[in-house]
Design a protein around this motif. Structure first.
Motif, PDB file in Angstrom:
ATOM      1  N   ALA A 173       0.832  -1.201   0.000  1.00 24.77           N
ATOM      2  CA  ALA A 173       0.000   0.000   0.000  1.00 24.77           C
ATOM      3  C   ALA A 173       0.869   1.254   0.000  1.00 24.77           C
ATOM      4  O   ALA A 173       0.594   2.224  -0.714  1.00 24.77           O
ATOM      5  CB  ALA A 173      -0.930  -0.007   1.209  1.00 24.77           C
ATOM      6  N   ALA A 174       1.963   1.221   0.775  1.00 28.48           N
ATOM      7  CA  ALA A 174       2.857   2.382   0.845  1.00 28.48           C
ATOM      8  C   ALA A 174       3.471   2.679  -0.524  1.00 28.48           C
ATOM      9  O   ALA A 174       3.690   3.837  -0.881  1.00 28.48           O
ATOM     10  CB  ALA A 174       3.964   2.140   1.880  1.00 28.48           C
ATOM     11  N   LEU A 175       3.719   1.629  -1.299  1.00 27.61           N
ATOM     12  CA  LEU A 175       4.345   1.832  -2.616  1.00 27.61           C
ATOM     13  C   LEU A 175       3.450   2.677  -3.529  1.00 27.61           C
ATOM     14  O   LEU A 175       3.955   3.454  -4.347  1.00 27.61           O
ATOM     15  CB  LEU A 175       4.653   0.486  -3.276  1.00 27.61           C
ATOM     16  CG  LEU A 175       5.718  -0.360  -2.583  1.00 27.61           C
ATOM     17  CD1 LEU A 175       5.964  -1.654  -3.366  1.00 27.61           C
ATOM     18  CD2 LEU A 175       7.031   0.412  -2.411  1.00 27.61           C
ATOM     19  N   ASP A 176       2.142   2.541  -3.362  1.00 25.86           N
ATOM     20  CA  ASP A 176       1.227   3.328  -4.192  1.00 25.86           C
ATOM     21  C   ASP A 176       1.424   4.833  -4.009  1.00 25.86           C
ATOM     22  O   ASP A 176       1.121   5.616  -4.910  1.00 25.86           O
ATOM     23  CB  ASP A 176      -0.237   2.965  -3.867  1.00 25.86           C
ATOM     24  CG  ASP A 176      -0.620   1.616  -4.459  1.00 25.86           C
ATOM     25  OD1 ASP A 176       0.039   1.193  -5.437  1.00 25.86           O
ATOM     26  OD2 ASP A 176      -1.564   0.985  -3.947  1.00 25.86           O
ATOM     27  N   GLY A 177       1.928   5.223  -2.846  1.00 30.78           N
ATOM     28  CA  GLY A 177       2.140   6.653  -2.593  1.00 30.78           C
ATOM     29  C   GLY A 177       3.467   7.181  -3.110  1.00 30.78           C
ATOM     30  O   GLY A 177       3.712   8.398  -3.068  1.00 30.78           O
ATOM     31  N   VAL A 178       4.338   6.280  -3.598  1.00 31.53           N
ATOM     32  CA  VAL A 178       5.695   6.703  -3.956  1.00 31.53           C
ATOM     33  C   VAL A 178       5.752   7.649  -5.166  1.00 31.53           C
ATOM     34  O   VAL A 178       6.484   8.644  -5.127  1.00 31.53           O
ATOM     35  CB  VAL A 178       6.623   5.476  -4.138  1.00 31.53           C
ATOM     36  CG1 VAL A 178       7.966   5.886  -4.733  1.00 31.53           C
ATOM     37  CG2 VAL A 178       6.829   4.776  -2.802  1.00 31.53           C
ATOM     38  N   PRO A 179       4.986   7.393  -6.250  1.00 32.05           N
ATOM     39  CA  PRO A 179       5.069   8.339  -7.377  1.00 32.05           C
ATOM     40  C   PRO A 179       4.765   9.783  -6.957  1.00 32.05           C
ATOM     41  O   PRO A 179       5.493  10.701  -7.358  1.00 32.05           O
ATOM     42  CB  PRO A 179       4.025   7.789  -8.362  1.00 32.05           C
ATOM     43  CG  PRO A 179       3.983   6.324  -8.081  1.00 32.05           C
ATOM     44  CD  PRO A 179       4.162   6.220  -6.589  1.00 32.05           C
ATOM     45  N   ASP A 180       3.750   9.973  -6.129  1.00 31.90           N
ATOM     46  CA  ASP A 180       3.454  11.323  -5.649  1.00 31.90           C
ATOM     47  C   ASP A 180       4.596  11.875  -4.795  1.00 31.90           C
ATOM     48  O   ASP A 180       4.931  13.060  -4.885  1.00 31.90           O
ATOM     49  CB  ASP A 180       2.166  11.322  -4.798  1.00 31.90           C
ATOM     50  CG  ASP A 180       0.920  11.354  -5.679  1.00 31.90           C
ATOM     51  OD1 ASP A 180       1.064  11.542  -6.915  1.00 31.90           O
ATOM     52  OD2 ASP A 180      -0.193  11.181  -5.143  1.00 31.90           O
ATOM     53  N   ALA A 181       5.180  11.015  -3.976  1.00 29.19           N
ATOM     54  CA  ALA A 181       6.285  11.462  -3.115  1.00 29.19           C
ATOM     55  C   ALA A 181       7.491  11.882  -3.960  1.00 29.19           C
ATOM     56  O   ALA A 181       8.154  12.879  -3.661  1.00 29.19           O
ATOM     57  CB  ALA A 181       6.677  10.350  -2.141  1.00 29.19           C
ATOM     58  N   VAL A 182       7.759  11.129  -5.032  1.00 35.21           N
ATOM     59  CA  VAL A 182       8.868  11.509  -5.924  1.00 35.21           C
ATOM     60  C   VAL A 182       8.533  12.835  -6.606  1.00 35.21           C
ATOM     61  O   VAL A 182       9.390  13.711  -6.755  1.00 35.21           O
ATOM     62  CB  VAL A 182       9.148  10.411  -6.975  1.00 35.21           C
ATOM     63  CG1 VAL A 182      10.205  10.867  -7.979  1.00 35.21           C
ATOM     64  CG2 VAL A 182       9.606   9.126  -6.289  1.00 35.21           C
ATOM     65  N   ASN A 183       7.276  12.984  -6.979  1.00 30.48           N
ATOM     66  CA  ASN A 183       6.847  14.229  -7.611  1.00 30.48           C
ATOM     67  C   ASN A 183       7.100  15.423  -6.680  1.00 30.48           C
ATOM     68  O   ASN A 183       7.641  16.449  -7.105  1.00 30.48           O
ATOM     69  CB  ASN A 183       5.362  14.124  -7.974  1.00 30.48           C
ATOM     70  CG  ASN A 183       4.993  15.115  -9.053  1.00 30.48           C
ATOM     71  OD1 ASN A 183       5.762  15.323  -9.991  1.00 30.48           O
ATOM     72  ND2 ASN A 183       3.838  15.737  -8.910  1.00 30.48           N
ATOM     73  N   GLU A 184       6.746  15.279  -5.417  1.00 28.10           N
ATOM     74  CA  GLU A 184       7.011  16.360  -4.452  1.00 28.10           C
ATOM     75  C   GLU A 184       8.511  16.595  -4.279  1.00 28.10           C
ATOM     76  O   GLU A 184       8.971  17.726  -4.118  1.00 28.10           O
ATOM     77  CB  GLU A 184       6.413  16.018  -3.088  1.00 28.10           C
ATOM     78  CG  GLU A 184       4.915  16.243  -3.005  1.00 28.10           C
ATOM     79  CD  GLU A 184       4.436  16.052  -1.565  1.00 28.10           C
ATOM     80  OE1 GLU A 184       4.814  16.855  -0.697  1.00 28.10           O
ATOM     81  OE2 GLU A 184       3.708  15.063  -1.326  1.00 28.10           O
ATOM     82  N   THR A 185       9.273  15.492  -4.322  1.00 29.33           N
ATOM     83  CA  THR A 185      10.729  15.590  -4.121  1.00 29.33           C
ATOM     84  C   THR A 185      11.395  16.372  -5.257  1.00 29.33           C
ATOM     85  O   THR A 185      12.451  16.981  -5.070  1.00 29.33           O
ATOM     86  CB  THR A 185      11.334  14.179  -3.978  1.00 29.33           C
ATOM     87  OG1 THR A 185      10.694  13.528  -2.888  1.00 29.33           O
ATOM     88  CG2 THR A 185      12.829  14.228  -3.726  1.00 29.33           C
ATOM     89  N   LEU A 186      10.795  16.345  -6.438  1.00 29.98           N
ATOM     90  CA  LEU A 186      11.360  17.088  -7.573  1.00 29.98           C
ATOM     91  C   LEU A 186      11.532  18.575  -7.242  1.00 29.98           C
ATOM     92  O   LEU A 186      12.319  19.282  -7.887  1.00 29.98           O
ATOM     93  CB  LEU A 186      10.474  16.931  -8.822  1.00 29.98           C
ATOM     94  CG  LEU A 186      10.406  15.537  -9.456  1.00 29.98           C
ATOM     95  CD1 LEU A 186       9.422  15.530 -10.631  1.00 29.98           C
ATOM     96  CD2 LEU A 186      11.779  15.050  -9.914  1.00 29.98           C
ATOM     97  N   ALA A 187      10.814  19.034  -6.216  1.00 31.56           N
ATOM     98  CA  ALA A 187      10.941  20.432  -5.796  1.00 31.56           C
ATOM     99  C   ALA A 187      12.338  20.777  -5.281  1.00 31.56           C
ATOM    100  O   ALA A 187      12.686  21.966  -5.178  1.00 31.56           O
ATOM    101  CB  ALA A 187       9.904  20.749  -4.721  1.00 31.56           C
ATOM    102  N   VAL A 188      13.169  19.780  -4.971  1.00 31.00           N
ATOM    103  CA  VAL A 188      14.546  20.106  -4.521  1.00 31.00           C
ATOM    104  C   VAL A 188      15.375  20.684  -5.668  1.00 31.00           C
ATOM    105  O   VAL A 188      16.467  21.222  -5.438  1.00 31.00           O
ATOM    106  CB  VAL A 188      15.310  18.884  -3.924  1.00 31.00           C
ATOM    107  CG1 VAL A 188      14.589  18.322  -2.711  1.00 31.00           C
ATOM    108  CG2 VAL A 188      15.565  17.806  -4.970  1.00 31.00           C
ATOM    109  N   GLU A 189      14.864  20.603  -6.900  1.00 30.68           N
ATOM    110  CA  GLU A 189      15.632  21.062  -8.063  1.00 30.68           C
ATOM    111  C   GLU A 189      16.230  22.460  -7.871  1.00 30.68           C
ATOM    112  O   GLU A 189      17.416  22.674  -8.118  1.00 30.68           O
ATOM    113  CB  GLU A 189      14.744  21.054  -9.325  1.00 30.68           C
ATOM    114  CG  GLU A 189      15.489  21.557 -10.550  1.00 30.68           C
ATOM    115  CD  GLU A 189      14.613  21.576 -11.813  1.00 30.68           C
ATOM    116  OE1 GLU A 189      13.423  21.243 -11.740  1.00 30.68           O
ATOM    117  OE2 GLU A 189      15.161  21.941 -12.879  1.00 30.68           O
TER     118      GLU A 189
END
Lengths: 345, 345
Positions: free
Chosen positions: B173-189
């Motif tokens: 279930a936690a894996l389903d949230g990972v794409p969104d989490a990576v999307n938010e992480t892109l903000a470190v750019e």
């Protein structure tokens, strides 16, 4: 004479003691492993001992046809996970025998039903107490901070165990000649001393080898990092060509370990490519054609086969690390920030 | 926009496709492995895929309680040795599916009686033909020379397999949230872009992490070597303190991967020691106390647990490698000496 240089030269005598003193014990341990018919072996170690374990992995897979895993001690000690090792044999390697994480790995492996063996230089150590059986390195007290004679004795102990397990009498007989071969190899000292000054201001380098000698370049890099503060990065030829070669170029220093054997041809090809790209290469080899490709050649005086070669090929790098440290005004016996027994955080 | 930077940003979509497209297939493969009750798993890979395999080893040992070995492909392909793998499962990992040595390892493992699985991004590849079963990464064609989205998809594929094998519904279930989490992480750019110029003339550095994120620092180092020609050496905290710390000192650049979880406390302690020794530190973390110890802090916007953290924590390093390459007047999409599919000598 410094401790490190003196212990580099003690290696033939240390190996001789190990060969004579542990043959019978190791044969018994090999018998026990053979009867267990394990599905895999696992080696647990840190630092120089982990480099020796890297050699052990190739050795056990090639010589004994058994899958060999390098344990990640933090799985047990930090993540506190239990691994089912009933069908395996677990071997811990530690010069001091006091690495808490390695000993904890052995303890948990034994509790899960695995047969465990400790390889250590210290008879009364915690490792000697926790393992089912112990192989003693008999290297004598190692006073230098940088492991030298305990490293080569670890390689020898693994070869004795692997050859006993395989019933490989030819290899067992060949091992008897190794102390003399190391003694002859000590003659590279003057050549290594001669070329060292050239690298007084070297800040970074790569050290390249492959197969059995991937362990050698890992250990060589560690010696350089510890004693001479060079960022020395070890690579297998295969991994090096997969990406890191991009960071090199004209004048970039590459040290190459090029023994005879199956890896000789691909490594000679690599040496040619490095020359074409104008890198600075220091090549240790007994092969004249390979040595011709070097900026600075270190001719190895003895060739006793690829499997045994890691014991000989670490010697020029041990000398190099020692002399470079001295050339830089450092003390190879007292690297900053380090202690002899490292406790893992 | 360059290929590398564009593919870094495609990661959320790629991970989403993999999660949706392979769940059922992976559940079936996990069933088959469970029924076989293997004594060990073995992962075979090179380059970035080998870094993903390093994560896989920790994951399988911690999550599934199985010993996991990283295969040395040259044992099969150069030394031509047969290993008894009947009691194991062998998983090959290759973005292109055309790594000859990995495919040969799979072929020999299958011949010795092991169940084999290929993890690849290329449906019609040699790997897809040689393995018993295949997991497709579904990352879309990767045009950048430096692997980015295929690497994170490999991590995800291994997590899906491991969670299925363990029957760990919470993790699935936690894996389903990972794409969104990576999307938010892109903000470190923007933060990463801001600090990159400072390292324009950096020639060498270390990158430090541990446990699940030892893979992250290996992969981060490879990206830096490939695209920016920095000698970037990856270390686990444990190994780093065992010797290499001697080569550092005031101003020496150290990049630290510091997620929350069991490794957080020892890594924060390490960061304090690095500060005391006046190293230059770039720390990626979501923990304010750890970030305070940094010369340059990269605040990670999402914390989704240590096990999943390698997918998020590679992102700032991917950006850093890309921007540093550009700052040096290089082209991250065209590193010298490299091709996308590397044939091993």
């Amino acid at each position: 004479m410094g401790k490190m240089i003196s212990e580099i030269k003690e290696q033939p005598a240390a190996l001789e003691r190990l060969l004579k003193g542990e043959r019978r014990n190791i044969a018994g341990i090999a018998d026990r492993i053979r009867k267990l018919d394990p599905a895999f072996l696992s080696l647990a170690a840190r630092g120089s001992s982990d480099n020796a374990a890297t050699f052990g992995k190739y050795l056990i897979e090639c010589e004994n046809g058994l899958t060999c895993s390098l344990a990640a001690p933090s799985v047990h000690t930090v993540y506190k996970k239990k691994i089912d090792m009933r069908r395996g044999v677990v071997i811990g390697v530690s010069q001091s025998g006091e690495g808490d994480d390695i000993n904890e790995t052995l303890r948990l492996a034994r509790a899960s039903g695995a047969y465990t063996v400790g390889i250590t230089n210290t008879p009364g150590s915690a490792m000697a107490a926790v393992a089912d059986d112990v192989i003693l390195l008999r290297a004598g007290v190692e006073k230098g901070l940088a492991a030298t004679k305990t490293y080569t004795c670890q390689l020898m102990a693994m070869m004795m165990l692997s050859a006993s397990l395989a019933g490989d009498r030819a290899l067992l007989a060949a091992l008897d000649g190794v102390p003399d071969a190391v003694n002859e190899t000590l003659a590279v000292e003057s050549r290594v001393r001669e070329i060292t000054e050239r690298y007084r201001y070297m800040e970074r380098c790569v050290i390249i080898g492959r197969g059995f000698n991937y362990a050698t370049v890992k250990e060589a890099a560690l010696k350089l990092m510890e004693t001479s503060y060079v960022v020395a990065q070890p690579f297998s030829t295969a991994d090096f060509m997969h990406g890191p070669i991009a960071m090199t170029g004209a004048g970039f220093p590459a040290f190459v370990c090029a023994p005879s054997g199956r890896m000789a041809a691909p490594i000679r090809k690599l040496c040619g490519e490095l020359r074409d790209k104008q890198l600075e290469t220091v090549i240790a080899s007994s092969n004249p054609a390979t040595l011709k490709l070097a900026s600075k050649a270190i001719r190895m005086p003895v060739d006793c086969g690829e499997l045994v070669s890691p014991i000989l090929y670490i010697v020029p790098f041990q000398f190099f690390a020692n002399f470079l440290s001295v050339a830089r005004g450092l003390d190879p016996d007292n690297p900053r920030f380090l202690k002899k027994v490292t406790k893992t955080l």
